[in-house]
Write a protein that holds these residues in place. Structure first.
Motif, PDB file in Angstrom:
ATOM      1  N   GLU A   1       0.824  -1.218   0.000  1.00 58.07           N
ATOM      2  CA  GLU A   1       0.000   0.000   0.000  1.00 58.07           C
ATOM      3  C   GLU A   1       0.857   1.266   0.000  1.00 58.07           C
ATOM      4  OE1 GLU A   1      -2.534  -0.487   3.375  1.00 58.07           O
ATOM      5  OE2 GLU A   1      -3.765  -2.022   2.386  1.00 58.07           O
ATOM      6  N   GLY A   2       1.928   1.237  -0.797  1.00 53.97           N
ATOM      7  CA  GLY A   2       2.768   2.414  -0.939  1.00 53.97           C
ATOM      8  C   GLY A   2       3.839   2.569   0.122  1.00 53.97           C
ATOM      9  N   ARG A   3       3.872   1.700   1.123  1.00 53.88           N
ATOM     10  CA  ARG A   3       4.899   1.791   2.162  1.00 53.88           C
ATOM     11  C   ARG A   3       6.244   1.368   1.584  1.00 53.88           C
ATOM     12  NH1 ARG A   3       7.194  -1.723   5.527  1.00 53.88           N
ATOM     13  NH2 ARG A   3       5.698  -3.380   5.016  1.00 53.88           N
ATOM     14  N   GLU A   4       7.263   2.164   1.777  1.00 53.66           N
ATOM     15  CA  GLU A   4       8.589   1.860   1.246  1.00 53.66           C
ATOM     16  C   GLU A   4       9.365   0.956   2.202  1.00 53.66           C
ATOM     17  OE1 GLU A   4      10.768   5.333   0.224  1.00 53.66           O
ATOM     18  OE2 GLU A   4       9.324   5.997  -1.289  1.00 53.66           O
ATOM     19  N   ILE A   5      10.077   0.006   1.637  1.00 49.90           N
ATOM     20  CA  ILE A   5      10.961  -0.855   2.422  1.00 49.90           C
ATOM     21  C   ILE A   5      12.277  -0.110   2.617  1.00 49.90           C
ATOM     22  CG2 ILE A   5      12.159  -3.068   2.495  1.00 49.90           C
ATOM     23  CD1 ILE A   5      10.016  -4.113   0.532  1.00 49.90           C
ATOM     24  N   PRO A   6      12.715   0.118   3.855  1.00 49.53           N
ATOM     25  CA  PRO A   6      13.982   0.825   4.071  1.00 49.53           C
ATOM     26  C   PRO A   6      15.132   0.152   3.334  1.00 49.53           C
ATOM     27  CG  PRO A   6      12.798   0.557   6.137  1.00 49.53           C
ATOM     28  CD  PRO A   6      12.061  -0.270   5.113  1.00 49.53           C
ATOM     29  N   GLN A   7      16.106   0.951   2.899  1.00 47.77           N
ATOM     30  CA  GLN A   7      17.198   0.417   2.092  1.00 47.77           C
ATOM     31  C   GLN A   7      17.963  -0.684   2.817  1.00 47.77           C
ATOM     32  OE1 GLN A   7      17.694   1.118  -1.128  1.00 47.77           O
ATOM     33  NE2 GLN A   7      19.248  -0.508  -1.105  1.00 47.77           N
ATOM     34  N   TRP A   8      18.198  -0.518   4.105  1.00 46.35           N
ATOM     35  CA  TRP A   8      18.968  -1.530   4.828  1.00 46.35           C
ATOM     36  C   TRP A   8      18.199  -2.847   4.924  1.00 46.35           C
ATOM     37  CZ3 TRP A   8      17.575  -3.670   9.622  1.00 46.35           C
ATOM     38  CH2 TRP A   8      16.514  -3.043  10.291  1.00 46.35           C
ATOM     39  N   GLN A   9      16.873  -2.781   4.978  1.00 44.88           N
ATOM     40  CA  GLN A   9      16.080  -3.996   4.964  1.00 44.88           C
ATOM     41  C   GLN A   9      16.056  -4.609   3.564  1.00 44.88           C
ATOM     42  OE1 GLN A   9      12.215  -3.416   6.754  1.00 44.88           O
ATOM     43  NE2 GLN A   9      13.076  -2.565   8.633  1.00 44.88           N
ATOM     44  N   ARG A  10      16.047  -3.755   2.541  1.00 46.63           N
ATOM     45  CA  ARG A  10      16.131  -4.258   1.166  1.00 46.63           C
ATOM     46  C   ARG A  10      17.379  -5.117   0.980  1.00 46.63           C
ATOM     47  NH1 ARG A  10      14.174  -2.120  -3.794  1.00 46.63           N
ATOM     48  NH2 ARG A  10      12.147  -1.136  -3.527  1.00 46.63           N
ATOM     49  N   GLU A  11      18.490  -4.647   1.515  1.00 48.67           N
ATOM     50  CA  GLU A  11      19.737  -5.395   1.351  1.00 48.67           C
ATOM     51  C   GLU A  11      19.633  -6.782   1.973  1.00 48.67           C
ATOM     52  OE1 GLU A  11      22.191  -4.454  -0.619  1.00 48.67           O
ATOM     53  OE2 GLU A  11      20.901  -2.722  -1.048  1.00 48.67           O
ATOM     54  N   VAL A  12      18.939  -6.887   3.103  1.00 53.59           N
ATOM     55  CA  VAL A  12      18.739  -8.184   3.743  1.00 53.59           C
ATOM     56  C   VAL A  12      17.847  -9.063   2.879  1.00 53.59           C
ATOM     57  CG1 VAL A  12      17.793  -9.366   5.759  1.00 53.59           C
ATOM     58  CG2 VAL A  12      19.110  -7.260   6.059  1.00 53.59           C
ATOM     59  N   TYR A  13      16.751  -8.489   2.376  1.00 57.77           N
ATOM     60  CA  TYR A  13      15.842  -9.271   1.533  1.00 57.77           C
ATOM     61  C   TYR A  13      16.507  -9.710   0.228  1.00 57.77           C
ATOM     62  CZ  TYR A  13      11.818  -8.310   4.527  1.00 57.77           C
ATOM     63  OH  TYR A  13      10.934  -8.256   5.582  1.00 57.77           O
ATOM     64  N   LYS A  14      17.515  -8.968  -0.238  1.00 60.93           N
ATOM     65  CA  LYS A  14      18.210  -9.324  -1.476  1.00 60.93           C
ATOM     66  C   LYS A  14      19.345 -10.318  -1.246  1.00 60.93           C
ATOM     67  CE  LYS A  14      19.206  -5.135  -2.853  1.00 60.93           C
ATOM     68  NZ  LYS A  14      19.754  -4.071  -3.735  1.00 60.93           N
ATOM     69  N   THR A  15      19.721 -10.560   0.003  1.00 62.23           N
ATOM     70  CA  THR A  15      20.838 -11.463   0.294  1.00 62.23           C
ATOM     71  C   THR A  15      20.394 -12.652   1.142  1.00 62.23           C
ATOM     72  OG1 THR A  15      21.429 -10.030   2.166  1.00 62.23           O
ATOM     73  CG2 THR A  15      22.607  -9.683   0.088  1.00 62.23           C
ATOM     74  N   ILE A  16      19.844 -12.382   2.306  1.00 65.06           N
ATOM     75  CA  ILE A  16      19.368 -13.452   3.186  1.00 65.06           C
ATOM     76  C   ILE A  16      17.982 -13.920   2.763  1.00 65.06           C
ATOM     77  CG2 ILE A  16      18.638 -13.974   5.554  1.00 65.06           C
ATOM     78  CD1 ILE A  16      20.813 -12.017   6.501  1.00 65.06           C
ATOM     79  N   GLY A  17      17.120 -12.964   2.422  1.00 58.74           N
ATOM     80  CA  GLY A  17      15.766 -13.286   2.005  1.00 58.74           C
ATOM     81  C   GLY A  17      14.761 -13.152   3.126  1.00 58.74           C
ATOM     82  N   GLY A  18      13.515 -13.490   2.818  1.00 58.71           N
ATOM     83  CA  GLY A  18      12.456 -13.401   3.803  1.00 58.71           C
ATOM     84  C   GLY A  18      11.090 -13.279   3.168  1.00 58.71           C
ATOM     85  N   THR A  19      10.150 -12.668   3.883  1.00 61.66           N
ATOM     86  CA  THR A  19       8.772 -12.495   3.426  1.00 61.66           C
ATOM     87  C   THR A  19       8.326 -11.048   3.655  1.00 61.66           C
ATOM     88  OG1 THR A  19       7.904 -13.204   5.584  1.00 61.66           O
ATOM     89  CG2 THR A  19       8.159 -14.904   3.900  1.00 61.66           C
ATOM     90  N   PRO A  20       8.792 -10.113   2.853  1.00 53.31           N
ATOM     91  CA  PRO A  20       8.559  -8.695   3.129  1.00 53.31           C
ATOM     92  C   PRO A  20       7.098  -8.264   3.108  1.00 53.31           C
ATOM     93  CG  PRO A  20       9.550  -9.000   0.955  1.00 53.31           C
ATOM     94  CD  PRO A  20       9.642 -10.311   1.661  1.00 53.31           C
ATOM     95  N   HIS A  21       6.242  -8.986   2.394  1.00 53.25           N
ATOM     96  CA  HIS A  21       4.846  -8.568   2.325  1.00 53.25           C
ATOM     97  C   HIS A  21       4.110  -8.727   3.658  1.00 53.25           C
ATOM     98  CE1 HIS A  21       4.576 -12.897   1.732  1.00 53.25           C
ATOM     99  NE2 HIS A  21       3.275 -12.836   1.969  1.00 53.25           N
ATOM    100  N   LEU A  22       4.731  -9.419   4.630  1.00 48.55           N
ATOM    101  CA  LEU A  22       4.110  -9.588   5.946  1.00 48.55           C
ATOM    102  C   LEU A  22       4.528  -8.511   6.943  1.00 48.55           C
ATOM    103  CD1 LEU A  22       4.451 -13.466   6.379  1.00 48.55           C
ATOM    104  CD2 LEU A  22       2.529 -12.156   5.447  1.00 48.55           C
ATOM    105  N   ASP A  23       5.478  -7.658   6.585  1.00 49.73           N
ATOM    106  CA  ASP A  23       5.966  -6.644   7.520  1.00 49.73           C
ATOM    107  C   ASP A  23       4.860  -5.694   7.950  1.00 49.73           C
ATOM    108  OD1 ASP A  23       8.498  -7.687   7.408  1.00 49.73           O
ATOM    109  OD2 ASP A  23       9.282  -6.214   5.994  1.00 49.73           O
ATOM    110  N   GLN A  24       4.884  -5.355   9.253  1.00 48.99           N
ATOM    111  CA  GLN A  24       3.921  -4.422   9.851  1.00 48.99           C
ATOM    112  C   GLN A  24       2.482  -4.946   9.745  1.00 48.99           C
ATOM    113  OE1 GLN A  24       5.479  -1.937  11.516  1.00 48.99           O
ATOM    114  NE2 GLN A  24       7.281  -2.978  10.697  1.00 48.99           N
ATOM    115  N   THR A  25       2.351  -6.246   9.574  1.00 48.43           N
ATOM    116  CA  THR A  25       1.034  -6.880   9.495  1.00 48.43           C
ATOM    117  C   THR A  25       0.921  -8.035  10.481  1.00 48.43           C
ATOM    118  OG1 THR A  25       0.950  -6.321   7.133  1.00 48.43           O
ATOM    119  CG2 THR A  25      -0.624  -7.945   7.909  1.00 48.43           C
ATOM    120  N   TYR A  26       2.028  -8.735  10.702  1.00 53.13           N
ATOM    121  CA  TYR A  26       2.132  -9.783  11.701  1.00 53.13           C
ATOM    122  C   TYR A  26       3.310  -9.423  12.611  1.00 53.13           C
ATOM    123  CZ  TYR A  26      -0.925 -12.554   8.695  1.00 53.13           C
ATOM    124  OH  TYR A  26      -1.980 -12.990   7.939  1.00 53.13           O
ATOM    125  N   THR A  27       3.153  -9.670  13.907  1.00 56.72           N
ATOM    126  CA  THR A  27       4.180  -9.273  14.874  1.00 56.72           C
ATOM    127  C   THR A  27       5.368 -10.227  14.847  1.00 56.72           C
ATOM    128  OG1 THR A  27       2.592  -8.207  16.357  1.00 56.72           O
ATOM    129  CG2 THR A  27       4.690  -8.902  17.315  1.00 56.72           C
TER     130      THR A  27
END
Length: 239
Positions: free
Chosen positions: A161-187
């Motif tokens: 919904e237009g929320r930007e992923i911080p650059q430092w978190q982007r670097e983690v998602y591009k190297t380690i990986g994860g599930t970014p679409h769940l951020d700020q939605t599940y604790t």
């Protein structure tokens, strides 16, 4: 889809291997660690002090032996492994699970900008309640996948919904990986610091049409002693 169902919505494919720093003490406070064991091995998980409601709820359940012999009842490779439903303890083969709760209310959401869905994090499952409050016992551990900048850009436009992923978190998602679409939605309230291979192994097991493993994956969880925590600190400092 049942609204009562305690599960993660939108099983988006997601991940790889990672190394995660062990410790973060604040004001000399003793960090809390738990050991999650299955027939596939064990993992050490640090519980975040930044999410005290979830941390303390997990510790209470662990100390009470609540999780002993419960199942990982929902497993999706490249996404996550989910467990903690008390109905799973004596569940018949093929029985659909995911609606069980511990006694007591839901746990209020504790979203933190610094805590996000990188590979290996522990997070609380929930139903579709408007407050996004967490299940008081069911949890998941992220396996996920590695993303490109283009994929993250698309997620920002379509799922966040237009929320930007911080650059430092982007670097983690591009190297380690994860599930970014769940951020700020599940604790998110903890992370695996040792034994991430067990998560990958469980995520790869054969499952039925409800994502339940064909062969039961039972768990036990215990809290680490102070001596064990000190040993973890020592080993981490030697790296």
């Amino acid at each position: 889809m049942h609204l009562k169902k305690i599960l993660l919505f939108a099983p988006f494919l997601l991940l790889t291997a990672c190394g995660i720093p062990l410790l973060s003490k604040k004001g000399g406070q003793q960090p809390h660690y738990i050991e999650l064991s299955t027939s596939y091995g064990s993992s050490i998980i640090r519980l975040y002090d930044e999410t005290p409601l979830h941390r303390d709820n997990m510790l209470k359940l662990v100390r009470d032996g609540f999780y002993d012999s419960l199942l990982f009842h929902r497993v999706i490779e490249n996404f996550m492994i989910q467990g903690g439903d008390p109905n799973s303890k004596d569940a018949a083969p093929g029985e659909r699970l995911g609606e069980g709760e511990a006694p007591g209310p839901r746990i209020p959401a504790e979203f933190r900008d610094s805590l996000f869905h990188k590979k290996g994090v522990l997070a609380a499952a929930r139903d579709n309640n408007p407050e996004k409050a967490s299940s008081n016992c069911q949890f998941y551990i992220v396996q996920g996948q590695v993303f490109t900048d283009e994929q993250l850009d698309m997620l920002e436009q379509t799922r966040l919904e237009g929320r930007e992923i911080p650059q430092w978190q982007r670097e983690v998602y591009k190297t380690i990986g994860g599930t970014p679409h769940l951020d700020q939605t599940y604790t998110v309230f903890g992370e695996v610091v040792q034994g991430l291979a067990m998560i990958d192994t469980i995520a790869a097991v054969e499952t039925d049409s409800f994502d339940r493993p064909e062969k039961d994956v039972k768990m036990t969880i215990r809290e680490l002693t102070r001596r064990e925590v000190r040993r973890l600190e020592y080993e981490d400092n030697q790296l």
